[in-house]
Design a protein around this motif. Structure first.
Motif, PDB file in Angstrom:
ATOM      1  N   SER A   1      -3.297  -1.822   7.026  1.00  0.00           N
ATOM      2  CA  SER A   1      -1.467  -1.536   6.533  1.00  0.00           C
ATOM      3  C   SER A   1      -1.628  -2.051   4.552  1.00  0.00           C
ATOM      4  CB  SER A   1      -0.924  -2.746   7.406  1.00  0.00           C
ATOM      5  OG  SER A   1      -1.431  -3.347   7.563  1.00  0.00           O
ATOM      6  N   ASN A   2      -0.241  -1.943   4.556  1.00  0.00           N
ATOM      7  CA  ASN A   2      -0.193  -2.334   3.177  1.00  0.00           C
ATOM      8  C   ASN A   2       0.030  -4.103   2.874  1.00  0.00           C
ATOM      9  OD1 ASN A   2       1.911  -2.690   4.595  1.00  0.00           O
ATOM     10  ND2 ASN A   2       2.517  -0.608   4.319  1.00  0.00           N
ATOM     11  N   ARG A   3       0.701  -4.617   3.642  1.00  0.00           N
ATOM     12  CA  ARG A   3       0.516  -6.092   3.169  1.00  0.00           C
ATOM     13  C   ARG A   3      -0.244  -7.295   3.666  1.00  0.00           C
ATOM     14  NH1 ARG A   3       6.749  -5.009   1.747  1.00  0.00           N
ATOM     15  NH2 ARG A   3       6.724  -4.050  -0.064  1.00  0.00           N
TER      16      ARG A   3
ATOM     17  N   GLY B   1       3.725   4.558  16.188  1.00  0.00           N
ATOM     18  CA  GLY B   1       4.586   3.745  15.431  1.00  0.00           C
ATOM     19  C   GLY B   1       4.301   2.625  14.081  1.00  0.00           C
ATOM     20  N   CYS B   2       5.136   1.494  13.495  1.00  0.00           N
ATOM     21  CA  CYS B   2       4.798   0.773  12.481  1.00  0.00           C
ATOM     22  C   CYS B   2       3.584  -0.761  13.614  1.00  0.00           C
ATOM     23  CB  CYS B   2       5.944  -0.291  12.062  1.00  0.00           C
ATOM     24  SG  CYS B   2       6.996   0.688  11.501  1.00  0.00           S
ATOM     25  N   SER B   3       3.950  -0.819  14.640  1.00  0.00           N
ATOM     26  CA  SER B   3       2.670  -1.722  15.176  1.00  0.00           C
ATOM     27  C   SER B   3       2.542  -2.753  14.690  1.00  0.00           C
ATOM     28  CB  SER B   3       2.075  -0.835  15.632  1.00  0.00           C
ATOM     29  OG  SER B   3       0.690  -1.068  16.191  1.00  0.00           O
ATOM     30  N   MET B   4       1.454  -2.783  14.931  1.00  0.00           N
ATOM     31  CA  MET B   4       1.096  -4.282  14.178  1.00  0.00           C
ATOM     32  C   MET B   4       0.801  -4.924  12.425  1.00  0.00           C
ATOM     33  SD  MET B   4      -2.024  -6.738  16.180  1.00  0.00           S
ATOM     34  CE  MET B   4      -3.733  -6.014  14.759  1.00  0.00           C
ATOM     35  N   CYS B   5       1.302  -3.461  12.084  1.00  0.00           N
ATOM     36  CA  CYS B   5       1.801  -3.631  10.401  1.00  0.00           C
ATOM     37  C   CYS B   5       2.464  -4.426   9.733  1.00  0.00           C
ATOM     38  CB  CYS B   5       2.226  -2.085   9.633  1.00  0.00           C
ATOM     39  SG  CYS B   5       2.737  -2.459   7.981  1.00  0.00           S
ATOM     40  N   LEU B   6       3.609  -4.842  10.803  1.00  0.00           N
ATOM     41  CA  LEU B   6       4.683  -5.762  10.374  1.00  0.00           C
ATOM     42  C   LEU B   6       5.395  -6.596  11.718  1.00  0.00           C
ATOM     43  CD1 LEU B   6       8.243  -5.269   9.454  1.00  0.00           C
ATOM     44  CD2 LEU B   6       6.866  -4.298  11.312  1.00  0.00           C
ATOM     45  N   ALA B   7       4.367  -5.739  13.038  1.00  0.00           N
ATOM     46  CA  ALA B   7       4.685  -6.748  14.610  1.00  0.00           C
ATOM     47  C   ALA B   7       6.089  -6.621  15.075  1.00  0.00           C
ATOM     48  CB  ALA B   7       3.714  -7.804  14.238  1.00  0.00           C
TER      49      ALA B   7
ATOM     50  N   GLY C   1       2.163 -14.476   8.148  1.00  0.00           N
ATOM     51  CA  GLY C   1       2.890 -14.160   9.387  1.00  0.00           C
ATOM     52  C   GLY C   1       3.232 -12.656   9.081  1.00  0.00           C
ATOM     53  N   ARG C   2       2.643 -11.731   8.123  1.00  0.00           N
ATOM     54  CA  ARG C   2       2.987 -10.890   8.586  1.00  0.00           C
ATOM     55  C   ARG C   2       3.499  -9.921  10.114  1.00  0.00           C
ATOM     56  NH1 ARG C   2       6.204  -6.120   6.389  1.00  0.00           N
ATOM     57  NH2 ARG C   2       5.506  -4.431   6.709  1.00  0.00           N
ATOM     58  N   GLN C   3       1.774  -9.983  10.005  1.00  0.00           N
ATOM     59  CA  GLN C   3       1.102  -9.155  11.865  1.00  0.00           C
ATOM     60  C   GLN C   3       1.278  -9.785  12.315  1.00  0.00           C
ATOM     61  OE1 GLN C   3      -2.754  -8.663  10.096  1.00  0.00           O
ATOM     62  NE2 GLN C   3      -1.764  -6.083  10.708  1.00  0.00           N
TER      63      GLN C   3
ATOM     64  N   GLY D   1      -4.048   2.133  11.371  1.00  0.00           N
ATOM     65  CA  GLY D   1      -3.057   2.729  10.946  1.00  0.00           C
ATOM     66  C   GLY D   1      -1.826   2.063  10.608  1.00  0.00           C
ATOM     67  N   SER D   2      -0.249   1.996  10.057  1.00  0.00           N
ATOM     68  CA  SER D   2       0.972   1.492   9.312  1.00  0.00           C
ATOM     69  C   SER D   2       0.657   3.008   8.616  1.00  0.00           C
ATOM     70  CB  SER D   2       0.611   0.914   8.522  1.00  0.00           C
ATOM     71  OG  SER D   2      -0.234   1.137   7.756  1.00  0.00           O
ATOM     72  N   CYS D   3       1.928   2.919   7.246  1.00  0.00           N
ATOM     73  CA  CYS D   3       2.252   4.233   6.834  1.00  0.00           C
ATOM     74  C   CYS D   3       1.729   4.431   5.500  1.00  0.00           C
ATOM     75  CB  CYS D   3       4.163   4.594   6.570  1.00  0.00           C
ATOM     76  SG  CYS D   3       4.190   2.486   5.152  1.00  0.00           S
ATOM     77  N   THR D   4       0.364   3.695   5.430  1.00  0.00           N
ATOM     78  CA  THR D   4       0.493   4.377   3.890  1.00  0.00           C
ATOM     79  C   THR D   4      -1.687   3.971   4.736  1.00  0.00           C
ATOM     80  OG1 THR D   4      -0.314   1.174   3.840  1.00  0.00           O
ATOM     81  CG2 THR D   4      -1.913   2.415   2.869  1.00  0.00           C
TER      82      THR D   4
ATOM     83  N   VAL E   1       8.548   6.514   9.688  1.00  0.00           N
ATOM     84  CA  VAL E   1       9.546   7.649   8.335  1.00  0.00           C
ATOM     85  C   VAL E   1       8.780   7.997   7.172  1.00  0.00           C
ATOM     86  CG1 VAL E   1      10.384   5.260   7.322  1.00  0.00           C
ATOM     87  CG2 VAL E   1      11.969   7.464   8.287  1.00  0.00           C
ATOM     88  N   HIS E   2       8.464   7.558   7.287  1.00  0.00           N
ATOM     89  CA  HIS E   2       6.590   8.432   6.451  1.00  0.00           C
ATOM     90  C   HIS E   2       5.897   8.977   6.277  1.00  0.00           C
ATOM     91  CE1 HIS E   2      10.174   5.478   4.593  1.00  0.00           C
ATOM     92  NE2 HIS E   2       8.784   4.210   4.137  1.00  0.00           N
ATOM     93  N   VAL E   3       5.472   8.903   7.652  1.00  0.00           N
ATOM     94  CA  VAL E   3       5.056   9.974   7.912  1.00  0.00           C
ATOM     95  C   VAL E   3       5.238  11.490   8.374  1.00  0.00           C
ATOM     96  CG1 VAL E   3       2.893  10.446   9.296  1.00  0.00           C
ATOM     97  CG2 VAL E   3       3.272   7.666   8.354  1.00  0.00           C
TER      98      VAL E   3
ATOM     99  N   GLY F   1      15.928   3.087   3.573  1.00  0.00           N
ATOM    100  CA  GLY F   1      15.917   1.615   3.706  1.00  0.00           C
ATOM    101  C   GLY F   1      14.683   1.007   3.703  1.00  0.00           C
ATOM    102  N   ASP F   2      13.634   1.376   2.922  1.00  0.00           N
ATOM    103  CA  ASP F   2      12.222   0.818   3.310  1.00  0.00           C
ATOM    104  C   ASP F   2      11.641   0.978   2.377  1.00  0.00           C
ATOM    105  OD1 ASP F   2      10.536   0.695   5.768  1.00  0.00           O
ATOM    106  OD2 ASP F   2       9.523   0.934   3.868  1.00  0.00           O
ATOM    107  N   SER F   3      11.168  -0.232   1.702  1.00  0.00           N
ATOM    108  CA  SER F   3       9.735   0.031   0.362  1.00  0.00           C
ATOM    109  C   SER F   3       8.772   0.333   0.443  1.00  0.00           C
ATOM    110  CB  SER F   3       9.659  -2.118   0.536  1.00  0.00           C
ATOM    111  OG  SER F   3       8.741  -2.118   1.584  1.00  0.00           O
ATOM    112  N   HIS F   4       8.512   0.667   1.042  1.00  0.00           N
ATOM    113  CA  HIS F   4       7.042   2.102   1.457  1.00  0.00           C
ATOM    114  C   HIS F   4       7.955   3.523   1.016  1.00  0.00           C
ATOM    115  CE1 HIS F   4       5.009  -1.662   2.706  1.00  0.00           C
ATOM    116  NE2 HIS F   4       4.655  -0.942   1.528  1.00  0.00           N
ATOM    117  N   THR F   5       8.723   3.672   0.570  1.00  0.00           N
ATOM    118  CA  THR F   5       9.626   5.380   0.763  1.00  0.00           C
ATOM    119  C   THR F   5       8.507   5.310  -0.792  1.00  0.00           C
ATOM    120  OG1 THR F   5      11.731   4.153   1.580  1.00  0.00           O
ATOM    121  CG2 THR F   5      11.904   6.250  -0.212  1.00  0.00           C
TER     122      THR F   5
END
Ligand code: SF4
Lengths: 213, 471
Positions: free
Chosen positions: B433-435, B411-417, B439-441, B349-352, B112-114, B131-135
Motif C-alpha cells: 500500500s501507500n501509507r 476492495g481497499c482491505s488492509m490498506c487502511l483497515a 495505526g494505518r493498518q 493490494g491497495s490502489c497502489t 475506485v482508483h483501479v 473524495g480521496d487523496s489517491h485520486t
C-alpha cells in the motif's frame, strides 16, 4: 460555517512534524455518515491509552497523561501550534471537523498538507503558515508562559502576542479570507456564475464531444 | 517565451472564470464517488434542496468498507453495522440520483482508483476528482486528477466546478532505465525518499524521463498514486502510445469517429520541449535497487541493503526526535539490517499495487515456493472484480493458494483497515500500500511499504530480502 474575524485564545503546542490525518482522526471513526461527533476522538490514539471504537463512552476511557493536549494547562485551547506538513495524508474532511469539534478554531504551522489546508478553510478552521523561526518563538513562549494566548486577526492578517510585543503577518488568498470573514456558503457563490458554467460546458463538449457521453 | 507544461494545458483548458485574487473556477469532467467521504455531501445537497449538476459525470462504488471474504452479495450482509450503514447509504444515494453505480456483487466493482481507468471512465485531458487523496493516480493518463474533501465533493456535485488556485509546477525526471527486478513502486519510494513527504506541497508534479516513459500504465499509476505521499495533490504523466493502447476499447472510452477526434487531441497532451518548471528533480533510475520503508512516514525509506537509521547520527533535533519516535513505534533497533527484519503478515493490494501486473509480479515470486512459518497471514486482494477474474484466468490464484497465500475479494482491505482486515497491535507487515502512518493498518500495527515482488519475497523468506537474491 461560523464567521471568523478576530480571535484571542489559549494556545496549545503539538511539537512534532508530519502529523497525518490518520493521527488526527483514525479511520474507524470515518464510518459515521454524520458531520458531527468527532471531537472526543481527535488524536484518539495519542489521547487515550486504549483502542477507541465508534460508540464508546469517551469520558470513561483512560487518558494518556503523557500526551501534551491532555495537560490541564491546555484545556480549552482554541489555537494549535504545529510543525511542518501538518495534516498530510488523506483527504478526509473528518480531520478539520474533529479539530473544530475539539475546540480549535485556528492552527499555526510552517506548512500543511494541501488537501487538509483547503478542507480546513472550507470549514472555517483558520490555517496559518508561519516560517520555522517564528514557530520556534511561539513554541518557546507557549512553553514558558502558562495560559499563553495569541490573537489571530484575519482582517489584518496578523498573529499577535497578547502584550503587543510582536505581530507576525501571514498570507491567505483574498477570496478565501473574505469567505471566512463573512461565513459565506461557497456553493451559492459559485452558482451565481451558472450561466458562465453552462456556456463553458457548451464550448467544452463541442470541442471534446466524447466528454458529453 | 517558454512553452506550456502539461499541467498548464490541463488547467487552462478547464478554467470557467478567473477571480480577482487570481484563483480560478475549474470545470470538473469526472467525479468518482465512494462510501466514506460522500454521505455528508449528499446530505448537504439534499438539505439545500439542490440536485447534482451533471449526474453523468459521477461514477460511484463502495470500496473502503467492503469485506474481502467471499460470499457477499449485497450491503445487507456486512456484519459491522456502522460499515453496513455507510455502504447502504451510498446504495440509496446512487439509486436516488440514478448514478452509474457498481454495487457489491457487481464484477466491475473495486477500488475506485483501479476501476476508473479500467472502465475508461478516466480519460486523457480530463479533470478528475474524488473524495480521496489517491485520486492523483488518474494523472497517469495525462489528466488533471486530485483528491478533495467532502465540502468540495458537495461543491462539485452541485456546480460541476471547484474554486482552485493554480499550483507551482515540478518536473521529476527519471533518467535511465530501472534495472530488472526494480519496479515503479521502488522508483516512487526513491523519489519520496529524495524530496520528502512535504517536498511536493504546493506543486503539481509531472513525472517524466526515460524510466517513466518505459513503464506500463499500471506502473505509471503506481507512481502517480503516491504523488500525494510526496505532498503533491496532483501527479501526472504525458500521453503517449502506451496510454492510447490502454484506453482503447474500454467501456467508457470514445468509439469510432469520436475516438479518432479524441486521440488527435490527446496526442497534444504533453509538456512542450521548451516548457519551464518551477522546480526540477532528477533521479537516476539505473542506480536504484528495491526499497523498504522503516518508519512511520513514506519518506522514511531506504534501499533494502541498508540499515535502520541511528537517531544519534542526526544533527537536526526535530528530525532526531522523529526518528526516535518512529523506531519506538516500529519496534526497531538502530543499525539493524533491513534484511534482518522479520514480518508477521503480508498484504498485497491497495490502489497502489493491486492491478494485474502487480499480481503477476507477486505470483512470479511465490510460484513453487511456500509462505515462511513465521508469517501468520499473507493476503492478496485484487483491485477490482475484473482484475480478479483476469488473474484467475491466468491461474494466479492457484499459485498464491499453493504457496499458502490467501486469495480475496476486491476492495481497499488492509490498506487502511476499515473492514475486518487489519493488523493486531505490534504486528509487522510487508505491505504494497501507500501509507505507513501509525495505526494505518490497525491500531499499533507496523507497516513497511514495498513493491508487490518484495512483499511476496518477504512472505516466502519470513523477513525482508532483495527479491533478486531470493534463494
Ligand atoms: S486502497 Fe487504500 S489508499 Fe487506495 S483508496 Fe483504498 S484506502 Fe485509500
Amino acid at each position: 460555517m461560523d464567521k471568523f474575524v478576530v480571535l484571542t485564545g489559549l494556545v496549545a503546542p503539538l511539537d512534532r512534524a508530519n502529523v497525518d490525518t490518520d493521527a488526527i482522526i483514525p479511520k474507524q471513526f470515518l464510518k459515521s455518515i454524520k458531520r458531527s461527533g468527532y471531537g472526543p476522538n481527535c488524536f484518539d490514539e495519542w489521547r487515550y491509552l486504549d483502542v477507541g471504537q465508534p460508540g464508546m463512552d469517551n469520558s470513561r476511557r483512560p487518558l494518556n497523561t503523557q500526551f501534551v493536549l491532555n495537560e490541564s494547562r491546555y484545556q480549552g485551547a482554541t489555537i494549535l501550534l504545529a510543525r511542518q506538513n501538518f495534516g498530510c495524508g488523506s483527504s478526509r474532511e473528518h480531520a478539520p471537523w474533529a479539530l473544530l469539534q475539539n475546540g480549535f478554531r485556528a492552527i499555526i504551522a510552517p506548512s500543511f498538507g494541501d488537501i487538509f489546508y483547503s478542507n480546513s478553510l472550507n470549514n472555517g478552521l483558520v490555517v496559518i503558515r508561519l516560517d520555522e523561526s517564528k514557530m520556534d518563538r511561539l513554541f518557546a513562549d507557549c512553553a514558558a508562559f502558562p495560559g499563553f494566548q495569541l490573537t489571530i486577526d484575519l482582517e489584518a492578517q496578523q498573529v499577535r502576542a497578547p502584550d503587543g510585543s510582536y505581530a507576525f503577518a501571514f498570507e491567505i488568498a483574498a477570496g478565501r479570507r473574505e469567505r471566512i470573514m463573512n461565513g459565506w456558503d461557497d456553493i451559492s457563490l459559485t452558482l451565481k456564475h451558472s450561466d458562465q458554467i453552462r456556456a463553458f460546458e457548451q464550448r467544452h463538449f463541442a470541442a471534446q464531444p466524447w466528454l458529453a457521453n | 517565451m517558454s512553452g506550456r507544461t502539461l499541467y498548464d494545458k490541463l488547467f487552462d483548458s478547464h478554467v470557467v472564470r478567473t477571480e480577482d485574487d487570481g484563483s480560478s473556477l475549474l470545470y470538473i469532467d469526472r467525479h468518482l464517488v465512494h462510501e466514506v467521504t460522500s454521505p455528508q455531501a449528499f446530505e448537504g445537497l439534499k438539505l439545500a434542496g439542490r440536485q447534482p449538476w451533471r449526474r453523468q459525470s459521477m461514477v460511484a462504488m463502495p470500496d473502503h468498507n467492503t469485506p474481502t471474504t467471499s460470499g457477499f452479495l449485497n450491503a445487507a450482509m456486512i456484519a459491522d453495522p456502522v460499515s453496513r450503514t455507510q455502504v447502504e447509504t451510498l446504495d440509496a444515494n446512487a439509486r436516488e440520483h440514478a448514478l452509474t453505480y457498481f454495487r457489491i456483487g457487481d464484477m466491475r466493482r473495486g477500488i475506485v482508483h483501479v476501476v476508473g481507468p479500467e472502465q475508461g471512465a478516466t480519460l486523457p485531458g480530463m479533470t478528475v476528482v474524488c473524495g480521496d487523496s489517491h485520486t492523483s493516480t488518474h494523472g497517469a493518463f495525462a489528466a488533471l486528477a486530485f483528491g478533495i474533501g467532502t465540502s468540495e465533493v458537495e461543491h462539485v456535485m452541485a456546480t460541476q466546478c471547484l474554486p482552485q488556485k493554480k499550483s507551482k509546477s515540478m518536473l521529476v525526471r527519471c533518467d535511465g532505465r530501472l534495472p530488472s527486478g526494480v519496479t515503479a513502486k521502488d522508483l516512487v519510494l526513491a523519489i519520496i525518499g529524495k524530496i520528502g513527504t512535504a517536498g511536493g506541497t504546493g506543486y503539481a508534479i509531472e513525472f517524466g524521463g526515460e524510466a517513466v516513459r518505459s513503464l506500463s500504465m499500471e506502473g505509471r499509476m503506481t507512481i502517480c498514486n503516491m504523488a500525494i505521499e510526496a505532498g503533491a495533490r496532483a501527479g501526472m504523466i504525458a500521453y503517449d502510445e502506451i496510454t492510447e493502447a490502454y484506453v482503447k476499447g474500454r467501456a467508457f472510452a470514445p468509439k469510432a469517429e469520436q475516438w479518432d477526434a479524441a486521440i488527435k487531441y490527446w496526442r497534444t497532451l504533453k509538456s512542450e520541449d521548451n516548457a519551464t518548471f518551477d522546480h526540477t528533480v532528477v533521479i537516476n533510475a539505473n542506480e536504484l535497487i528495491p526499497y523498504v520503508t522503516w518508519g512511520t512516514s513514506p519518506e522514511m525509506v531506504l534501499p533494502v541493503d541498508g540499515r535502520v537509521p541511528d537517531p544519534d547520527r542526526e544533527k537536526d533535533s526535530t528530525k532526531r526526535e522523529g526518528i526516535s519516535r518512529a523506531l519506538q513505534y516500529m519496534g526497531l533497533t538502530p543499525n539493524t539490517l533491513l534484511a534482518e527484519i522479520k514480518i508477521d503478515k503480508v498484504f498485497i493490494g491497495s490502489c497502489t499495487n493491486s492491478r494485474i501486473e502487480d499480481l503477476r509480479a507477486a505470483a512470479n515470486v511465490v510460484r513453487g515456493r511456500r509462505r515462511a512459518e513465521n508469517v501468520k497471514l499473507a493476503m492478496v486482494v485484487p483491485g477490482s472484480g475484473l482484475v480478479k477474474e483476469q488473474a484467475e484466468r491466468e491461474g494466479l490464484d492457484k499459485i498464491f493458494l499453493a504457496a499458502g497465500f490467501e486469495w480475496r475479494e476486491p476492495g481497499c482491505s488492509m490498506c487502511l483497515a476499515m473492514n475486518d482486515d487489519r493488523l493486531e497491535p505490534g504486528e509487522r507487515c510487508a505491505s504494497t500500500s501507500n501509507r505507513n502512518f501509525e495505526g494505518r493498518q490497525g491500531a499499533g500495527g507496523r507497516t513497511h511499504l514495498v513493491s508487490p515482488a518484495m512483499a511476496a519475497a518477504a512472505g516466502i523468506a519470513g523477513h525482508f530480502v532483495d527479491v533478486r537474491k531470493l534463494a
